[in-house]
Design a protein around this motif. Structure first.
Motif, PDB file in Angstrom:
ATOM      1  N   VAL A 199       0.833  -1.206   0.000  1.00  0.00           N
ATOM      2  CA  VAL A 199       0.000   0.000   0.000  1.00  0.00           C
ATOM      3  C   VAL A 199       0.867   1.255   0.000  1.00  0.00           C
ATOM      4  O   VAL A 199       0.601   2.213  -0.749  1.00  0.00           O
ATOM      5  N   LYS A 200       1.905   1.245   0.802  1.00  0.00           N
ATOM      6  CA  LYS A 200       2.798   2.399   0.889  1.00  0.00           C
ATOM      7  C   LYS A 200       3.447   2.702  -0.454  1.00  0.00           C
ATOM      8  O   LYS A 200       3.480   3.857  -0.895  1.00  0.00           O
ATOM      9  N   LYS A 201       3.925   1.666  -1.138  1.00  0.00           N
ATOM     10  CA  LYS A 201       4.616   1.864  -2.410  1.00  0.00           C
ATOM     11  C   LYS A 201       3.662   2.326  -3.506  1.00  0.00           C
ATOM     12  O   LYS A 201       4.004   3.191  -4.318  1.00  0.00           O
ATOM     13  N   ASN A 206       1.038   7.526  -6.236  1.00  0.00           N
ATOM     14  CA  ASN A 206      -0.315   8.021  -6.532  1.00  0.00           C
ATOM     15  C   ASN A 206      -1.135   7.016  -7.345  1.00  0.00           C
ATOM     16  O   ASN A 206      -1.941   7.396  -8.202  1.00  0.00           O
ATOM     17  N   LEU A 207      -0.923   5.751  -7.077  1.00  0.00           N
ATOM     18  CA  LEU A 207      -1.695   4.678  -7.702  1.00  0.00           C
ATOM     19  C   LEU A 207      -2.784   4.217  -6.745  1.00  0.00           C
ATOM     20  O   LEU A 207      -2.505   3.874  -5.588  1.00  0.00           O
ATOM     21  N   ASN A 225      -8.573  -1.583   6.882  1.00  0.00           N
ATOM     22  CA  ASN A 225      -7.600  -1.043   7.840  1.00  0.00           C
ATOM     23  C   ASN A 225      -6.321  -0.574   7.154  1.00  0.00           C
ATOM     24  O   ASN A 225      -5.678   0.378   7.611  1.00  0.00           O
ATOM     25  N   LEU A 226      -5.966  -1.241   6.054  1.00  0.00           N
ATOM     26  CA  LEU A 226      -4.762  -0.874   5.303  1.00  0.00           C
ATOM     27  C   LEU A 226      -5.004   0.302   4.354  1.00  0.00           C
ATOM     28  O   LEU A 226      -4.090   0.754   3.680  1.00  0.00           O
ATOM     29  N   LYS A 227      -6.242   0.761   4.314  1.00  0.00           N
ATOM     30  CA  LYS A 227      -6.639   1.908   3.480  1.00  0.00           C
ATOM     31  C   LYS A 227      -6.517   1.607   1.975  1.00  0.00           C
ATOM     32  O   LYS A 227      -6.093   2.455   1.180  1.00  0.00           O
ATOM     33  N   VAL A 228      -6.902   0.380   1.623  1.00  0.00           N
ATOM     34  CA  VAL A 228      -7.037   0.039   0.208  1.00  0.00           C
ATOM     35  C   VAL A 228      -8.200   0.846  -0.361  1.00  0.00           C
ATOM     36  O   VAL A 228      -9.201   1.081   0.318  1.00  0.00           O
ATOM     37  N   ASP A 229      -8.075   1.278  -1.602  1.00  0.00           N
ATOM     38  CA  ASP A 229      -9.063   2.197  -2.174  1.00  0.00           C
ATOM     39  C   ASP A 229     -10.374   1.526  -2.569  1.00  0.00           C
ATOM     40  O   ASP A 229     -11.442   2.142  -2.497  1.00  0.00           O
TER      41      ASP A 229
END
Length: 244
Positions: A199-201, A206-207, A225-229
């Motif tokens: 997720v960080k990468k 900006n993907l 929780n990982l803030k996947v879109d």
């Protein structure tokens, strides 16, 4: 978290059919996902597998059937035979259904195993006809296909589909830079690839991350929780209520 109906409401109805799609119209979801291929007579049709065997009562490659032949087939799911809304639809039929809505449409170009001539060009031409360029995401496991799409019409968002093998072969750390260089707006990975580092990468480039195919509540919670879109799910009727 954006919810995409994976092949329509496919947990309950024959996947990638007008019935499965129409059952999504009243759902509180972000978008719809489906797959496009070509018939023998060069028509854009909505079906996932390169062969009809798994989902329809016939055998053979989609590319070897005419549109009329494809639309004569009955789905293998019991109780849905002889229904017009359970035949293999065309891309034009599906875009017509969703044009009046606000849904974002994710169209997967199925050209990794079968190389359909002008698939990208013909799909984009139809999207433009419907004036839906701002509401469509074109995705593919074939990076060359994504590059073609961006060259034909850079206004339409594109995304690279990634499975575990592809991610490993493309050296993990370099894949995000590579697909960003080709103007992708998102990456669509299998949920099993996603962790904090992934997720960080992706977000650093900006993907957006839209993960497939999420039908398990625990996995859904982890990705939230990982803030996947976004996620693609066969149960788009269930997860929005969990978010609420």
């Amino acid at each position: 978290m954006n919810i995409f109906a994976h092949r329509g409401l496919s947990a309950y109805y024959p996947e990638n059919t007008m019935l499965a799609f129409s059952k999504c119209l009243d759902l509180n979801i972000y978008g719809i996902e489906f797959d496009v291929q070509k018939s023998k007579d060069n028509q854009l049709v909505i079906i996932h597998d390169e062969k009809v065997d798994r989902t329809y009562k016939a055998s053979g490659y989609v590319k070897n059937f005419t549109l009329k032949e494809l639309q004569s087939l009955d789905p293998v799911m019991k109780g849905y035979e002889n229904r017009e809304d359970c035949k293999i639809p065309t891309l034009e039929e599906v875009l017509t259904l969703f044009k009046p809505t606000d849904f974002v449409i994710n169209i997967e170009l199925k050209n990794s195993k079968v190389k359909y001539k002008n698939l990208e060009k013909d799909v984009i031409k139809l999207i433009k006809k419907f004036k839906m360029e701002k509401r469509v995401i074109l995705s593919s496991f074939c990076l060359k296909s994504i590059i073609k799409c961006n060259k034909i019409n850079s206004k339409i968002e594109t995304s690279y589909l990634v499975d575990k093998l592809t991610y490993t072969l493309r050296l993990k750390t370099k894949i995000f830079s590579k697909i960003k260089r080709y103007n992708c707006s998102a990456i669509h990975p299998s949920f099993e690839l996603i962790n904090k580092d992934f997720v960080k990468k992706a977000h650093r480039k900006n993907l957006k991350i839209n993960s497939y195919t999420v039908d398990d509540l625990e996995i859904f919670q982890e990705l939230t929780n990982l803030k996947v879109d976004g996620i693609f799910t066969n149960y788009p009727n269930i997860f929005p209520s969990i978010l609420d």
